[in-house]
Design a protein around this motif. Structure first.
Motif, short mmCIF file in Angstrom:
data_model
loop_
_atom_site.label_atom_id
_atom_site.label_comp_id
_atom_site.label_asym_id
_atom_site.label_seq_id
_atom_site.Cartn_x
_atom_site.Cartn_y
_atom_site.Cartn_z
N VAL A 1 71.21 7.42 -85.65
CA VAL A 1 71.78 6.61 -84.28
C VAL A 1 71.23 5.25 -83.90
O VAL A 1 70.11 4.93 -83.79
CB VAL A 1 71.30 7.57 -83.02
N ARG A 2 72.02 4.31 -83.70
CA ARG A 2 71.61 2.91 -83.42
C ARG A 2 71.49 2.85 -81.78
O ARG A 2 72.42 3.29 -81.18
CB ARG A 2 72.79 2.19 -83.79
N GLN A 3 70.26 2.71 -81.31
CA GLN A 3 70.06 2.67 -80.00
C GLN A 3 69.87 1.30 -79.53
O GLN A 3 69.10 0.24 -79.89
CB GLN A 3 68.66 3.50 -79.87
N THR A 4 70.88 0.86 -78.53
CA THR A 4 70.82 -0.50 -77.94
C THR A 4 70.82 -0.38 -76.32
O THR A 4 71.45 0.90 -75.87
CB THR A 4 72.18 -1.33 -78.49
N ALA A 5 69.93 -1.12 -75.81
CA ALA A 5 70.04 -1.28 -74.33
C ALA A 5 70.51 -2.69 -74.00
O ALA A 5 70.21 -3.62 -74.54
CB ALA A 5 68.64 -1.02 -73.84
N PHE A 6 71.27 -2.68 -72.68
CA PHE A 6 71.72 -4.06 -72.16
C PHE A 6 71.02 -3.99 -70.76
O PHE A 6 71.40 -3.13 -70.12
CB PHE A 6 73.09 -4.09 -72.14
N ILE A 7 70.29 -5.17 -70.44
CA ILE A 7 69.55 -5.27 -69.21
C ILE A 7 70.52 -6.40 -68.29
O ILE A 7 70.51 -7.23 -68.91
CB ILE A 7 68.31 -6.02 -69.36
N VAL A 8 71.09 -5.85 -67.43
CA VAL A 8 71.74 -6.74 -66.44
C VAL A 8 71.59 -6.16 -65.12
O VAL A 8 71.15 -5.22 -64.75
CB VAL A 8 73.28 -6.34 -66.68
N GLN A 9 71.78 -7.35 -64.28
CA GLN A 9 71.55 -7.05 -62.79
C GLN A 9 72.77 -5.90 -62.19
O GLN A 9 73.83 -5.58 -62.96
CB GLN A 9 71.95 -8.09 -61.71
N ARG A 10 72.34 -5.02 -61.20
CA ARG A 10 73.07 -3.84 -61.03
C ARG A 10 74.69 -4.15 -60.52
O ARG A 10 75.33 -3.45 -60.98
CB ARG A 10 72.62 -3.29 -59.78
#
Length: 593
Positions: free
Chosen positions: A227-236
């Motif tokens: 599993v390639r795990q990726t997170a994207f941090i953005v304003q709500r």
């Protein structure tokens, strides 16, 4: 009834003494650790507490010996012999199907009983005669109180996924059901965790239980999920367009997108349909018939995206997923692990994507620490990135069309008219432009800024305790509040007295990292803390252990919820019913003065 005992073997089910016909129905003869440890004790008539996670084979661990013992009875069994309590209707159907498969060779029957469907058919089946009932606690208790599910013949009671049932507010229902069943019953309790409330149920309702603890089985390297795990941090406020752009970049073939509320699920479904996807929503607001239709379409490939709330998706068995997407960071590490475990099965590659706000970075860090895995941080595709992607896909579509060219007379006629006015090269360019155009207009927003990891840290009070390990003062139980262990109400904290009591409750300091939500109903409407916890768990997917103090007066109630999910709880509860009545839900506005 005659019985054939399976042939002895050193490691298979035969060594456990089960009826050979039941073992043959399994299709395999290699018991898992929880099965090997539990079955002999159940066959010996012992009560049992099993600490085992989902996926360890615990359904067979209680179903096989229970069916074996029922098959030994001579003559026709009278009444319901066993009841299995589970947290969701999906799990009820899944467990019931297993019991039916195992029990068919020896004549043991089973029925799934759950809410959201008519009572009539369930009542008729019980009246005609059934051996095992697999039920959600709420519907089971309803049928018991209506006198439609007699319990005097019960020999076995199983509590499956006990911690999940408590998180969903079913503690009092379970207590009531256990109190109604014969004291001579044999009881089995299975749970992934053992919080104090479950220990209390075990000590009160089980007799000298044998305890079995089994870890999740190791997976061979060839079968390990990739599993390639990726997170994207953005304003709500950027999450909705960011999700669209990420999907356009990933182009998943089959994906589940998890969100917190049914309002959010419907909103995402509408937005993604406008982008050209084929999404379907799955949440608690759907009837059972509609839910079945949604799952049938998704499994058949008619839809490529399933937008689901966590509660609604529990118990679903979906193969061949390419992506799992968390529109919000899950409120528990276990929930994250369970979600991403749906992709990358049997050595296949899968993708897990999480959208996080800046203040949720500590939750991602906790997931990494607990799971000992690395989550990469990605950048939301820019408008230019998407244009390049779309151009590449258009080129492929044009090449495929040229290889398999099948032109109708209508199209030939249309092209003849256009060629009389325009150059063929211009026509080709116009066709390419139309094929490449986005179905959405969010490119007008420009590029979506991706927040760099660590650029904004969460407030101290929210770090490290997001997943349920909050301080005990957030679960106050001063003469009637809901406590962390799921205890009963003992009465309102304040006598009903209008504005004076409103000021008293409103002036109580809110715990750090929490926010009060106002519910326009209280003791006069028969509302208890259990009702509020269950409603929030079912509608918003927020487990009871994540809630803080609950204050109930005659006319209203206040519930502390984690500050970062408060708006979702309020959205989810709009239009829902508690104790059969619609309740006004809003952010609390403390009185002045």
């Amino acid at each position: 009834m005659s019985m054939q005992v399976a042939e002895e073997s050193s490691s298979g089910f035969g060594a456990l003494g089960l009826d050979a016909r039941i073992v043959d129905a399994l299709g395999y003869d290699d018991p898992s650790p929880i099965q090997r440890e539990s079955i002999p004790h159940v066959l010996a008539g012992k009560d049992l507490v099993g600490l085992a996670a989902t996926g360890t084979g615990k359904t067979a661990a209680f179903a096989l010996p229970m069916i074996h013992l029922l098959s030994q009875e001579t003559g026709r069994r009278r009444g319901v012999s066993a009841i299995v309590l589970v947290p969701t209707r999906e799990l009820a159907m899944q467990v019931c199907k297993s019991v039916q498969t195992y029990g068919k060779p020896v004549g043991v029957t089973a029925l799934a009983v759950y809410g959201g469907t008519a009572y009539g058919e369930q009542i008729q089946t019980i009246r005609r005669g059934v051996d095992v009932i697999v039920a959600t606690p709420g519907r089971a208790l309803d049928l018991i109180r209506k006198g439609k599910m007699p319990l005097e013949t019960i020999r076995f009671v199983v509590l499956d996924e006990a911690d999940e049932m408590l998180d969903m507010g079913f503690a009092e229902d379970i207590e009531a059901i256990l109190s109604e069943t014969p004291s001579t019953r044999q009881t089995m309790l299975f749970s992934a965790t053992m919080p104090p409330r479950i220990e209390s149920i075990a000590s009160q309702h089980l007799t000298e239980p044998v305890r079995v603890r089994v870890a999740r089985p190791e997976v061979s390297p060839t079968e390990a999920p990739k599993v390639r795990q990726t997170a994207f941090i953005v304003q709500r406020h950027h999450k909705l367009p960011a999700l669209g752009r990420i999907l356009d970049g990933e182009q998943p073939t089959s994906a589940i997108i998890f969100c917190r509320t049914r309002t959010e699920a419907d909103e995402l479904t509408d937005m993604l349909a406008q982008r050209g996807y084929r999404p379907l929503a799955l949440h608690g607001g759907l009837s059972q018939e509609n839910r079945d239709q949604v799952m049938k379409k998704f499994r058949s490939g008619t839809a490529d995206l399933l937008i689901a709330t966590d509660i609604a998706a529990r118990g679903l068995d979906i193969q061949q997923l390419s992506h799992v997407i968390n529109y919000d960071v899950p409120t528990q590490v276990e929930a994250y692990v369970h979600r991403i475990g749906r992709v990358g099965r049997a050595g296949r590659e899968g993708v897990a994507i999480t959208l996080a706000t800046p203040r949720e970075q500590s939750a991602l860090s906790l997931i990494e620490r607990v799971t000992k895995t690395k989550i990469e941080f990605g950048r939301v595709p820019t408008a230019a990135d998407l244009r390049i992607k779309r151009a590449g896909r258009t080129e492929k579509r044009l090449r495929d069309a040229l290889v398999n060219l099948n032109v109708s007379d209508e199209i030939r006629g249309m092209m003849g008219v256009l060629e009389a006015e325009f150059d063929p090269k211009q026509l080709l360019l116009a066709a390419a432009v139309l094929l490449t155009q986005s179905n959405s207009d969010d490119e007008s927003l420009g590029d979506i800024p991706t927040v760099m990891p660590g650029s904004r840290r969460e407030p101290r009070d929210m770090r490290g305790d997001r997943f349920g390990d909050r301080n005990n003062d957030r679960f106050r139980d001063n003469r009637g509040g809901y406590d962390r262990s799921g205890g009963r109400d003992s009465g309102p904290r304040f006598p009903a007295g209008g504005d004076r009591d409103r000021r008293a409750i409103g002036s109580r300091p809110t715990a750090e990292g929490m926010r009060k939500v106002f519910f326009g109903a209280g003791f006069d409407a028969g509302i208890s803390a259990r009702d509020l916890v269950g409603a929030i768990a079912n509608e918003a997917g927020i487990p009871g252990k994540d809630l803080g103090a609950i204050d109930i007066t005659d006319r209203f109630s206040l519930v502390e919820v984690p500050e970062d999910v408060a708006e979702y709880v309020i959205e989810a509860m709009q239009g829902s019913r508690i104790r059969g009545r619609k309740v006004n839900v809003r952010a609390d506005r403390p009185p002045r003065g």
